[in-house]
Design a protein around this motif. Structure first.
Motif, PDB file in Angstrom:
ATOM      1  N   PRO A  91      54.049   0.398  10.410  1.00 43.00           N
ATOM      2  CA  PRO A  91      53.410  -0.138   9.197  1.00 43.00           C
ATOM      3  C   PRO A  91      52.888   0.987   8.316  1.00 43.00           C
ATOM      4  CG  PRO A  91      52.594  -1.236  11.162  1.00 43.00           C
ATOM      5  CD  PRO A  91      53.423  -0.080  11.622  1.00 43.00           C
ATOM      6  N   LYS A  92      52.907   0.735   7.003  1.00 49.33           N
ATOM      7  CA  LYS A  92      52.396   1.720   6.051  1.00 49.33           C
ATOM      8  C   LYS A  92      51.311   1.087   5.208  1.00 49.33           C
ATOM      9  CE  LYS A  92      56.575   0.891   3.409  1.00 49.33           C
ATOM     10  NZ  LYS A  92      57.761   1.464   2.841  1.00 49.33           N
ATOM     11  N   LYS A  93      50.524   1.923   4.574  1.00 53.11           N
ATOM     12  CA  LYS A  93      49.458   1.412   3.716  1.00 53.11           C
ATOM     13  C   LYS A  93      50.081   0.844   2.448  1.00 53.11           C
ATOM     14  CE  LYS A  93      45.001   2.537   1.610  1.00 53.11           C
ATOM     15  NZ  LYS A  93      45.017   1.294   0.953  1.00 53.11           N
ATOM     16  N   GLY A  94      49.730  -0.391   2.157  1.00 53.20           N
ATOM     17  CA  GLY A  94      50.192  -1.047   0.953  1.00 53.20           C
ATOM     18  C   GLY A  94      49.027  -1.310   0.014  1.00 53.20           C
ATOM     19  N   ALA A  95      49.263  -2.144  -0.964  1.00 53.44           N
ATOM     20  CA  ALA A  95      48.224  -2.492  -1.936  1.00 53.44           C
ATOM     21  C   ALA A  95      47.218  -3.455  -1.319  1.00 53.44           C
ATOM     22  CB  ALA A  95      48.862  -3.113  -3.176  1.00 53.44           C
ATOM     23  N   ASP A  96      46.086  -3.586  -1.957  1.00 57.06           N
ATOM     24  CA  ASP A  96      45.053  -4.568  -1.628  1.00 57.06           C
ATOM     25  C   ASP A  96      44.506  -4.403  -0.205  1.00 57.06           C
ATOM     26  OD1 ASP A  96      43.415  -6.599  -2.642  1.00 57.06           O
ATOM     27  OD2 ASP A  96      44.697  -8.189  -1.847  1.00 57.06           O
TER      28      ASP A  96
END
Length: 133
Positions: free
Chosen positions: A104-109
């Protein structure tokens, strides 16, 4: 998957689209941010209990730029809230789905995100989202 977290809509111009959706929903976006790693600027709207994410490409190599070039503006993905994204990725891999990013990667919100390939989900890009603690 606990619920639909949001629906992502690819747009050519975030500013113009924000005005359109503000008229549609009767309220402005509650958040705007850039996710440099994905080459996008985003804005989020609440509509009752539902969230809509607008996505504008910040460069020609962005997945959103490629999507708009191929299909035009429109629904890009449906995101689902998950309690544990790592275990959900493993479960879905065992079920035969193709995960586009197994880490997993850092996304928005304030979310960790991973995507399922649309070829295995009837043409719909599925995003898994877990709130970052």
């Amino acid at each position: 998957m606990r619920k639909i977290e949001h629906i992502g809509i690819a747009v050519k111009n975030l500013e113009t689209s924000n005005l359109l959706f503000e008229k549609l929903f009767g309220n402005p976006p509650y958040k705007e941010e850039e996710v440099a790693s994905e080459g996008v600027k985003t804005s989020f709207f609440m509509n009752g209990p539902n969230k809509i994410e607008l996505l504008e490409a910040t460069n020609e190599y962005s997945p959103i730029a490629k999507f708009i070039e191929k299909k035009g503006e429109g629904i890009h993905h449906i995101a689902f809230d998950v309690e544990n994204i790592i275990s959900e990725i493993e479960r879905l891999k065992k079920e035969g789905f193709t995960v586009l990013n197994e880490i997993p990667k850092k996304g928005a919100d304030n979310k960790l995100v991973a995507f399922l390939h649309p070829k295995g989900t009837n043409g719909v890009l599925i995003e898994l989202c877990q709130e970052i603690q």
